[in-house]
Design a protein around this motif. Structure first.
Motif, short mmCIF file in Angstrom:
data_model
loop_
_atom_site.label_atom_id
_atom_site.label_comp_id
_atom_site.label_asym_id
_atom_site.label_seq_id
_atom_site.Cartn_x
_atom_site.Cartn_y
_atom_site.Cartn_z
N UNK A 54 0.84 -1.19 0.00
CA UNK A 54 0.00 0.00 0.00
C UNK A 54 0.87 1.25 0.00
N UNK A 55 0.50 2.24 -0.81
CA UNK A 55 1.18 3.51 -0.81
C UNK A 55 0.53 4.44 0.21
N UNK A 56 1.36 5.17 0.95
CA UNK A 56 0.86 6.12 1.94
C UNK A 56 0.73 7.52 1.35
N UNK A 57 1.69 7.90 0.49
CA UNK A 57 1.66 9.23 -0.13
C UNK A 57 2.63 9.28 -1.29
N UNK A 58 2.51 10.34 -2.10
CA UNK A 58 3.45 10.66 -3.16
C UNK A 58 4.00 12.05 -2.90
N UNK A 59 5.24 12.29 -3.33
CA UNK A 59 5.87 13.60 -3.20
C UNK A 59 6.58 13.89 -4.52
N UNK A 60 6.11 14.92 -5.22
CA UNK A 60 6.61 15.23 -6.56
C UNK A 60 7.16 16.64 -6.64
N UNK A 61 8.15 16.83 -7.49
CA UNK A 61 8.56 18.18 -7.87
C UNK A 61 7.48 18.75 -8.78
N UNK A 62 7.23 20.02 -8.65
CA UNK A 62 6.14 20.66 -9.42
C UNK A 62 6.30 20.44 -10.92
N UNK A 63 7.53 20.39 -11.40
CA UNK A 63 7.75 20.22 -12.84
C UNK A 63 7.35 18.84 -13.34
N UNK A 64 7.15 17.87 -12.43
CA UNK A 64 6.80 16.51 -12.83
C UNK A 64 5.30 16.26 -12.85
#
Length: 277
Positions: A54-64
């Motif tokens: 299970x994934x808890x969260x994602x963290x992305x750079x705005x450009x992605x």
């Protein structure tokens, strides 16, 4: 996933990003409620489309955000997606995060090899296990998982001296295989070998010793466990003695290859033998 569902973060100390703080130094994979970090588009895609955690969260750079729009549409509705400017992401992570793609997963309970074999006993047909003893290098463990997936191993079993295949680098080197390929982890190498034998597996202990039988001269059994030891010392005497010692033929004066390479050669040989009519 609609773009407006992403949650913008502009402060590196935002408590929602705690799991991603200084990930190079952090060990998230041990202890109660253990988590793990996924890095990069390829492994995120594997986690979403094939992964068993299970994934808890994602963290992305705005450009992605825009380039990954199609993939983000597959993120479950209850998994938050945090988005930050590149400089904020780099500060949180602790080094330049060029890929700009991270996710945090929930590890859950990982069985010991003996318990895994008891629960997943096969009723018939060929089966191949890759067993690792004492592998503490993340690259080697990740590569072994990738090889196991490529050559049709049913699972990877590891003793307690092996490093966790859900370490960030191990996941990346495995090309995401450790996110979906069944595995067990814990206990001693001897316990693991005895459990495999009790479950009906013939165990091949891979070793460069001259008295070992040569790979290619042995019949591939219906149920086979391939045992690899740590880079350098290899397998200890007691594990070799408890199994069938097998060596890979090599040029005179050179008797060893990287542990993951040895596993790939052996797995490919077994896979080819099983595929032959």
């Amino acid at each position: 996933m609609a773009m407006h569902m992403a949650m913008e973060v502009d402060q590196a100390d935002d408590p929602r990003l705690q799991a991603y703080t200084s990930i190079r130094e952090k060990d998230l994979t041990s202890g109660h409620g253990a988590r793990f970090i996924i890095e990069g588009k390829v492994t995120l895609e594997t986690a979403l489309r094939r992964g068993r955690f299970k994934l808890e969260s994602l963290f992305l750079a705005a450009s992605r955000l825009e380039p990954l729009a199609d993939l983000l549409a597959e993120v479950p509705a209850d998994v938050p997606v945090y988005v930050a400017p590149q400089d904020v992401m780099d500060t949180v992570v602790g080094f330049p995060m060029h890929r700009g793609v991270l996710a945090c997963g929930i590890k859950g309970e990982i069985p010991f090899p003996a318990n895994f074999l008891d629960a997943d006993a096969k009723t018939g047909g060929p089966s191949t296990l890759l067993m690792l003893s004492g592998l503490s290098n993340h690259d080697n463990v990740g590569a072994c998982f990738r090889n196991a997936a490529a050559f049709g191993a049913d699972a990877v079993l590891m003793d307690g001296q092996c490093c966790d295949p859900l370490y960030r680098k191990a996941i990346r080197v495995s090309s995401g295989a450790s996110l979906w390929l069944p595995y067990a982890h814990g206990g001693t190498g001897a316990d693991m070998v005895h459990a495999a034998q009790a479950a009906g597996y013939e165990v091949w202990a891979m070793t460069p010793r001259a008295k070992a039988q040569t790979l290619g001269t042995l019949r591939v059994p219906e149920k086979l466990a391939i045992l690899l030891g740590a880079e350098g010392p290899g397998l200890p005497d007691d594990l070799i003695a408890a199994a069938t010692p097998v060596r890979i033929p090599m040029s005179s004066g050179f008797d060893s290859v990287n542990v993951a390479t040895a596993g790939a050669i052996t797995l490919a040989h077994v896979f080819g033998a099983r595929e032959s009519p």
